[in-house]
Enzyme design. Sequence first.
Site, PDB file in Angstrom:
ATOM      1  N   ARG A   5       0.890  -1.091  -0.004  1.00 44.80           N
ATOM      2  CA  ARG A   5       0.074  -0.146  -0.007  1.00 44.80           C
ATOM      3  C   ARG A   5       0.726   1.298   0.123  1.00 44.80           C
ATOM      4  NH1 ARG A   5      -4.458  -1.545   4.649  1.00 44.80           N
ATOM      5  NH2 ARG A   5      -5.379  -3.333   3.665  1.00 44.80           N
TER       6      ARG A   5
ATOM      7  N   ASP B  78       1.849   5.332  -0.287  1.00 40.53           N
ATOM      8  CA  ASP B  78       1.208   6.550   0.431  1.00 40.53           C
ATOM      9  C   ASP B  78       0.860   7.426  -0.749  1.00 40.53           C
ATOM     10  OD1 ASP B  78       1.371   5.812   2.948  1.00 40.53           O
ATOM     11  OD2 ASP B  78       3.430   6.209   3.338  1.00 40.53           O
TER      12      ASP B  78
ATOM     13  N   ARG C 296      11.508   5.929   3.469  1.00 41.32           N
ATOM     14  CA  ARG C 296      11.747   7.330   3.552  1.00 41.32           C
ATOM     15  C   ARG C 296      12.391   7.701   5.045  1.00 41.32           C
ATOM     16  NH1 ARG C 296       5.820   9.376   3.018  1.00 41.32           N
ATOM     17  NH2 ARG C 296       6.581  11.616   3.511  1.00 41.32           N
TER      18      ARG C 296
END
Length: 257
Positions: free
Chosen positions: A50, A52, A202
């Site tokens: 999934r 972002d 990230r």
Amino acid sequence: MPRYALLIEYDGGPFAGWQRQADAPSVQGAIEAALRKLEPDAPTIAAAGRTDAGVHALAQVATVDLRRDWTPFRLSEALNHHLRPDPVAIRAVAIVPSDFHARFSAKERRYLFRLIVRRAPLTIERGRMWQVRQSLDVEAMREGARHLLGRHDFTTFRSVACQSDSPVRTLDRLEITEHPRDDGTEFRFDVRARSFLHNQVRSFVGTLERVGAGAWQPEDVAKALEARDRAACGPVCPPQGLYLAGVSYDQDIFAAS
């Protein structure tokens, strides 16, 4: 009821992420809307990961069960027709066994992060890379990255909103390559593991950028990891440089596509 695997590419910029949402556009929602143009009762689709809001995909994988017997070519062509003008493309379709699942059958996920050091604002590649202005020491970043390889408790490098039961993961690769360009220098982060925590990549890149800029020392990455404390993480970098680059399974399910 045959099961199909979809190999999907998308620009994450216009979407609120992969997952379907009631009040915002999503990649899952766009594909499911296209599927229901073909089969009005088509079920929801399951994805390998999934992504972002703002995150792109070069090779996302999703599975769906359909009533009709579609040839892979006809299904991909029909979906791409109905997906226009959304920046989503079905690169390939494969017929897979009924026990194959895009998420649970995956053996490895690969992410690419693109960072550019450049003074002038990005135009053509805006939304495709994270831009910074200060020069970066690639060897320092590589030294910092080595502390993250292997099996660890990655509490420091996951979002406080992460829903995974355990923060323990095995990081198989975090390779940083340097690519000089006429307009600056691009750095590419190749990150691979069986599974990832929310915001893990990230968090890695944002922290390593601080190492490259000289604000952190490479050994500070090890200290942050050992702290098992989200507050010890460096800044989380923006999403636009992140790409889901590939998902591996026991066999190459799209080899004949």
